[in-house]
Design an enzyme around this catalytic site. Structure first.
Site, short mmCIF file in Angstrom:
data_model
loop_
_atom_site.label_atom_id
_atom_site.label_comp_id
_atom_site.label_asym_id
_atom_site.label_seq_id
_atom_site.Cartn_x
_atom_site.Cartn_y
_atom_site.Cartn_z
N THR A 22 -3.81 10.58 4.85
CA THR A 22 -3.73 11.02 6.25
C THR A 22 -4.83 12.04 6.57
OG1 THR A 22 -2.17 12.77 5.76
CG2 THR A 22 -1.24 10.63 6.34
N TYR A 23 -4.99 12.26 7.87
CA TYR A 23 -6.05 13.14 8.39
C TYR A 23 -5.39 14.08 9.38
CZ TYR A 23 -10.55 14.21 10.68
OH TYR A 23 -11.68 14.81 11.19
N LYS A 72 -5.72 -2.16 21.41
CA LYS A 72 -6.28 -1.80 20.09
C LYS A 72 -6.70 -3.05 19.34
CE LYS A 72 -2.72 1.12 18.93
NZ LYS A 72 -2.03 2.27 18.33
N GLU A 93 0.86 5.51 1.00
CA GLU A 93 0.17 6.55 1.78
C GLU A 93 0.43 7.94 1.18
OE1 GLU A 93 0.46 6.22 6.10
OE2 GLU A 93 0.93 8.36 6.18
N PHE A 144 11.66 14.81 11.06
CA PHE A 144 10.51 13.89 11.24
C PHE A 144 10.84 12.83 12.29
CE2 PHE A 144 8.36 13.60 6.75
CZ PHE A 144 7.79 14.82 6.96
N HIS A 169 6.21 4.22 21.03
CA HIS A 169 5.63 5.54 20.82
C HIS A 169 6.36 6.55 21.71
CE1 HIS A 169 2.63 8.80 21.30
NE2 HIS A 169 2.43 8.56 20.03
N GLY A 219 -3.98 10.42 16.82
CA GLY A 219 -3.61 11.68 16.18
C GLY A 219 -2.76 12.54 17.09
N ASP A 220 -2.12 13.51 16.49
CA ASP A 220 -1.33 14.51 17.21
C ASP A 220 -1.86 15.86 16.76
OD1 ASP A 220 0.53 12.90 18.56
OD2 ASP A 220 1.63 12.62 16.68
N ALA A 267 -5.20 15.85 12.58
CA ALA A 267 -5.92 15.72 13.86
C ALA A 267 -6.61 17.03 14.19
CB ALA A 267 -4.95 15.31 14.96
N SER A 319 0.84 -1.20 0.00
CA SER A 319 0.00 0.00 0.00
C SER A 319 0.88 1.25 0.00
CB SER A 319 -0.93 -0.01 1.22
OG SER A 319 -0.21 -0.35 2.39
N TYR A 321 4.28 0.65 16.96
CA TYR A 321 5.55 1.37 17.15
C TYR A 321 6.66 0.41 17.58
CZ TYR A 321 2.35 5.22 16.87
OH TYR A 321 1.39 6.08 16.41
N HIS A 372 4.03 -1.01 3.60
CA HIS A 372 3.21 0.20 3.42
C HIS A 372 4.20 1.36 3.23
CE1 HIS A 372 -0.18 2.99 4.23
NE2 HIS A 372 0.68 3.68 4.94
P1 FAD Z 1 -2.61 5.47 20.71
O1 FAD Z 1 -2.63 4.05 20.31
O2 FAD Z 1 -3.79 6.03 21.44
O3 FAD Z 1 -1.29 5.67 21.60
C1 FAD Z 1 -0.82 6.97 21.94
C2 FAD Z 1 -0.03 6.91 23.25
O4 FAD Z 1 -0.92 6.66 24.35
C3 FAD Z 1 1.01 5.78 23.32
O5 FAD Z 1 2.10 6.26 24.06
C4 FAD Z 1 0.29 4.66 24.04
O6 FAD Z 1 1.18 3.80 24.74
C5 FAD Z 1 -0.62 5.44 24.99
N1 FAD Z 1 -1.93 4.77 25.18
C6 FAD Z 1 -2.67 4.16 24.22
N2 FAD Z 1 -3.85 3.72 24.72
C7 FAD Z 1 -3.84 4.06 26.02
C8 FAD Z 1 -4.78 3.89 27.04
N3 FAD Z 1 -5.96 3.30 26.82
N4 FAD Z 1 -4.46 4.39 28.27
C9 FAD Z 1 -3.27 5.00 28.49
N5 FAD Z 1 -2.34 5.19 27.52
C10 FAD Z 1 -2.62 4.74 26.31
N6 FAD Z 1 -1.33 11.26 12.91
C11 FAD Z 1 -2.28 12.10 12.45
O7 FAD Z 1 -2.55 13.13 13.09
N7 FAD Z 1 -2.92 11.87 11.25
C12 FAD Z 1 -2.67 10.75 10.52
O8 FAD Z 1 -3.27 10.56 9.46
C13 FAD Z 1 -1.70 9.82 11.01
N8 FAD Z 1 -1.44 8.67 10.35
C14 FAD Z 1 -0.58 7.75 10.89
C15 FAD Z 1 -0.40 6.51 10.24
C16 FAD Z 1 0.44 5.56 10.78
C17 FAD Z 1 0.60 4.22 10.07
C18 FAD Z 1 1.16 5.83 11.98
C19 FAD Z 1 2.12 4.82 12.56
C20 FAD Z 1 0.99 7.05 12.63
C21 FAD Z 1 0.11 8.01 12.10
N9 FAD Z 1 -0.12 9.24 12.74
C22 FAD Z 1 -1.05 10.12 12.24
C23 FAD Z 1 0.60 9.58 13.96
C24 FAD Z 1 -0.18 9.19 15.22
O9 FAD Z 1 -1.42 9.85 15.27
C25 FAD Z 1 0.67 9.56 16.43
O10 FAD Z 1 1.80 8.72 16.50
C26 FAD Z 1 -0.07 9.65 17.74
O11 FAD Z 1 0.81 10.28 18.69
C27 FAD Z 1 -0.46 8.30 18.32
O12 FAD Z 1 -1.49 7.73 17.65
P2 FAD Z 1 -1.93 6.23 17.98
O13 FAD Z 1 -3.09 5.94 17.17
O14 FAD Z 1 -0.78 5.32 17.92
O15 FAD Z 1 -2.36 6.44 19.52
#
Ligand code: FAD
Length: 281
Positions: free
Chosen positions: A41-42, A159, A10, A210, A143, A101-102, A44, A8, A139, A260
């Site tokens: 991507t989106y 997840k 991106e 990055f 992360h 998201g960030d 946040a 895939s 990660y 990917h």
């Molecule tokens: P989570 O899985 O929620 O994790 C975030 C942090 O919180 C981690 O440190 C984790 O250990 C901790 N955590 C998770 N769940 C819990 C819980 N229930 N309780 C306590 N702590 C928890 N960003 C964007 O803004 N837009 C995009 O389109 C985008 N695309 C991406 C695509 C890929 C393939 C990847 C790898 C990253 C992408 N990102 C994107 C970046 C991503 O949004 C960031 O890395 C963000 O900081 C974490 O997202 P996550 O979904 O991994 O979060």
């Protein structure tokens, strides 16, 4: 190489018409390689809500490759998310990349009703059942905000347990970190495919920036070599291509279920690696 691996590419949605036309031209070029899907991507907080939606719809309808929108939960209300899910479902989109998201700097503290990606996965399942194939982020090098590696692994497992079908990793340059991560989650009972996210190397200063932000480590031997090339773009490109090709070969030989590519909206760097690997077209 196994034919049932998935490949895939991106993209990120662009702000200008010219950028968007370039994205679509790049997508057409990549489409001739028959990838399994494109993703987009989106921003946040909803900063690219319409642009991500429109790009995905156009990739599906005009470029004719299945397209997966990324969707993040920080800064979006459940109503915002529900409305997007409804539109994607109505448009026949079948795959979503679900993320926390960030928020871009300057957008303040994270708001929104869902705080972590596992909550978003549960929400998508509650709202749409099994309609979407849900991808989540993984990660291998941890992360950057995780308390520690073990905690991050447990959060990844949440997840998967919430209903994710597969995962795409943050990019990395150390294949061992990927194999170790996969081994650890398998021991925790997670069996979903984890597809390595691949960042082609084309520009050292951007890559360093990055990588600092997302916690990907550039190995010293790679960093030193890239630094030494200075502005010599063609040496950076050919060295980067060799490093990434060799890493992908190891990943695939070691059982990675596909690749990917983070294209940054450019076809050539990803295709160079694809061609070196002689991946199926
Ligand atoms: P989570 O899985 O929620 O994790 C975030 C942090 O919180 C981690 O440190 C984790 O250990 C901790 N955590 C998770 N769940 C819990 C819980 N229930 N309780 C306590 N702590 C928890 N960003 C964007 O803004 N837009 C995009 O389109 C985008 N695309 C991406 C695509 C890929 C393939 C990847 C790898 C990253 C992408 N990102 C994107 C970046 C991503 O949004 C960031 O890395 C963000 O900081 C974490 O997202 P996550 O979904 O991994 O979060």
């Amino acid at each position: 190489m196994s034919q049932d691996r998935r490949y895939s590419f991106e993209f990120f949605p662009t702000k200008t018409d010219a950028g968007h036309e370039k994205l679509i031209a790049t997508a057409r070029q990549l489409a001739s390689y028959n990838p399994d899907f494109f993703s987009c991507t989106y921003g946040a907080g909803g900063s690219t809500r319409d642009r991500t939606l429109n790009t995905v719809l156009q990739l599906e309808s005009e470029v004719k490759v299945p397209a997966a929108p990324h969707l993040s939960c920080v800064g979006d209300s459940k109503d915002d998310l529900r409305s997007l899910l409804t539109q994607y479902k109505a448009a026949g989109i079948k795959r979503i990349v679900a993320l926390r998201g960030d928020l871009p700097s300057g957008m303040g503290m994270a708001s929104g009703e869902l705080r972590h990606a596992n909550e978003l996965v549960s929400f998508i399942r509650e709202e749409t059942g099994e309609h979407f194939h849900i991808e989540v982020a993984a990660y291998p090098e941890m992360h950057p905000q995780a308390r520690n590696f073990e905690d991050d692994l447990r959060n990844f497992v949440r997840k998967a347990n919430a209903g994710a079908d597969s995962a795409i990793t943050q990019y990395f340059f150390n294949a061992d970190s990927y194999f170790y991560f996969v081994d650890r989650i398998r021991k925790l009972g997670v069996d979903i495919p984890v597809v390595p996210g691949i960042m082609p190397i084309t520009n050292y200063s951007k890559l360093a920036r990055f990588s600092d932000a997302c916690g990907a480590e550039i190995p010293r031997w790679v960093r030193k070599q890239l630094e030494a090339y200075g502005d010599d773009a063609s040496s950076i490109q050919s060295f980067g291509e060799e490093v990434i090709t060799q890493m992908c070969e190891r990943l695939l030989q070691g059982g990675a279920p596909g690749l990917h590519f983070y294209t940054l909206n450019q076809a050539e760097p990803s295709l160079a690696v694809w061609n070196n690997l002689k991946l199926p077209r």
